[in-house]
Design an enzyme around this catalytic site. Structure first.
Site, mmCIF file in Angstrom:
data_model
loop_
_atom_site.group_PDB
_atom_site.id
_atom_site.type_symbol
_atom_site.label_atom_id
_atom_site.label_comp_id
_atom_site.label_asym_id
_atom_site.label_seq_id
_atom_site.Cartn_x
_atom_site.Cartn_y
_atom_site.Cartn_z
ATOM 1 N N HIS A 153 0.711 -1.255 0.026
ATOM 2 C CA HIS A 153 0.083 0.247 -0.143
ATOM 3 C C HIS A 153 0.891 1.285 0.168
ATOM 4 C CE1 HIS A 153 -3.675 -2.310 0.497
ATOM 5 N NE2 HIS A 153 -3.007 -3.056 1.396
ATOM 6 N N HIS A 200 0.257 -11.269 1.218
ATOM 7 C CA HIS A 200 -1.141 -11.518 1.738
ATOM 8 C C HIS A 200 -1.558 -13.011 1.134
ATOM 9 C CE1 HIS A 200 -1.935 -7.390 3.002
ATOM 10 N NE2 HIS A 200 -2.386 -7.261 1.770
ATOM 11 N N CYS A 217 3.690 -14.485 2.173
ATOM 12 C CA CYS A 217 4.646 -14.463 3.453
ATOM 13 C C CYS A 217 4.656 -15.834 3.715
ATOM 14 C CB CYS A 217 4.076 -13.604 4.130
ATOM 15 S SG CYS A 217 4.992 -13.647 5.864
ATOM 16 N N GLU A 228 -6.179 -11.154 3.014
ATOM 17 C CA GLU A 228 -5.157 -12.157 3.631
ATOM 18 C C GLU A 228 -6.291 -13.282 3.785
ATOM 19 O OE1 GLU A 228 -2.450 -11.577 6.738
ATOM 20 O OE2 GLU A 228 -3.231 -13.423 7.639
ATOM 21 N N THR A 267 -2.923 -12.638 10.430
ATOM 22 C CA THR A 267 -1.647 -12.238 11.064
ATOM 23 C C THR A 267 -1.587 -10.857 11.775
ATOM 24 O OG1 THR A 267 -0.735 -11.448 8.772
ATOM 25 C CG2 THR A 267 -0.462 -13.707 9.346
ATOM 26 N N ASN A 311 -1.823 1.381 10.006
ATOM 27 C CA ASN A 311 -0.734 0.991 11.082
ATOM 28 C C ASN A 311 0.250 2.106 11.366
ATOM 29 O OD1 ASN A 311 2.165 0.349 9.797
ATOM 30 N ND2 ASN A 311 0.520 -0.317 8.369
HETATM 31 FE FE1 F3S Z 1 4.242 -11.851 7.075
HETATM 32 FE FE2 F3S Z 1 4.100 -10.746 9.201
HETATM 33 FE FE3 F3S Z 1 4.674 -9.142 7.467
HETATM 34 S S1 F3S Z 1 2.845 -12.311 8.233
HETATM 35 S S2 F3S Z 1 3.544 -10.356 5.587
HETATM 36 S S3 F3S Z 1 6.174 -10.850 8.229
HETATM 37 S S4 F3S Z 1 3.405 -8.737 9.003
#
Ligand code: F3S
Length: 285
Positions: A43, A78, A100, A130, A168, A226
């Site tokens: 983003h 995601h 990830c 996600e 997550t 965030n």
């Molecule tokens: Fe992975 Fe954690 Fe970033 S799940 S994408 S390392 S916030």
């Protein structure tokens, strides 16, 4: 003047890995196939624009995906549901999977536990990509719960085997409260806390840095929730906390009578912007 930059400022491991994969692909591409990301890779408009100028296009829908020919498609951090992989295979796309690994792990849990017949409960926001991706790995009944009220309303037959996972980036204490509510019911629970530490670590470090500086700079996009959260945490510790998007937002008057400056940045802020702010502050003072 001393400048302290939070080590966890900016991209988390998963996002950095995904962005690196896109640039790697662009640099190694012979130009025969067009490169796409399914959804914006992060983003951050600047990064997306820069990639666009290097020939990386963003596509948003399954319908658009289905039309592609000779394509390289990058899956962002995601992750996506299983049917997207099937769709990509059906159009012979070259897949670059930048999901990830922490999200991949949730896909694996959901796939395996649902195949065993457990009902899947995902604690998270139903509309978040996600969570949409995670849902797409379940072969059994699946519910997404975001609030205590929704947890209260969950009504399954007694002794249902369930598996609970979380988005997550979900808030840790909210997750615990929701799980506690579900535990009051008579189900056979398998609880997997799949919250990633990156957000928590970034916030904890921002708090610690803000507590020891005279001026704190928080870098991030205006609409980044965030970054907003980081700003609130820092402002609580350091009254002279400022929210900036780039070096251009810096006002020199902020640093009068200041000995120590702290810097942190939201999850979508590229390293070069952080470096630029750091260099700018160092040069000026
Ligand atoms: Fe992975 Fe954690 Fe970033 S799940 S994408 S390392 S916030």
């Amino acid at each position: 003047m001393k400048v302290i930059v939070a080590k966890t400022a900016g991209f988390c491991f998963g996002v950095k890995r995904a962005v690196d994969k896109v640039y790697e692909k662009v640099n190694n591409s012979d130009g025969h196939k067009k490169i796409y990301t399914y959804g914006p890779i992060i983003h951050n408009e600047e990064v997306v624009k820069d990639l666009e100028s290097r020939g990386v296009h963003v596509i948003y829908t399954k319908e658009e995906l289905a039309q592609l020919k000779d394509a390289i498609v990058i899956i962002r951090s995601h992750g996506v549901s299983r049917d997207i992989y099937e769709l990509l295979e059906s159009i012979n796309a070259e897949i670059v999977d930048a999901t990830c690994p922490f999200v991949k792990k949730i896909h694996r849990i959901v796939k395996e536990e649902s195949e065993k017949g457990r009902t899947i409960i995902i604690v998270g926001n139903k509309k978040h990509p996600e969570v949409e991706g995670i849902m797409g790995w379940s072969v059994s009944d699946t519910y997404v719960i975001e609030t205590i009220e929704q947890a209260e309303q969950l009504s399954l037959p007694e002794n249902t085997d369930i598996c609970i996972v979380s988005q997550t980036t979900f808030n840790y204490s909210k997750f615990n409260n929701i799980v506690a509510k579900i535990e009051e019911k008579n189900y056979n629970n398998n609880i997997m806390n799949t919250i990633c530490n990156a957000t928590h670590e970034r916030q904890a470090e921002a708090k610690a840095v803000a507590a020891q500086v005279d001026v704190m700079l928080v870098i991030g996009g205006r609409n980044s929730s965030n970054t907003q959260k980081l700003f609130e945490i820092c402002k609580y510790e350091c009254n002279h906390t400022y929210y900036i998007q780039t070096v251009d937002d810096i006002d020199d008057s902020w640093f009068e009578n200041c000995d120590v400056i702290g810097i942190t940045a939201g999850a979508s802020t590229p390293n070069n912007i952080i470096e630029e702010v750091k260099a700018n502050v160092r040069i000026k003072f």
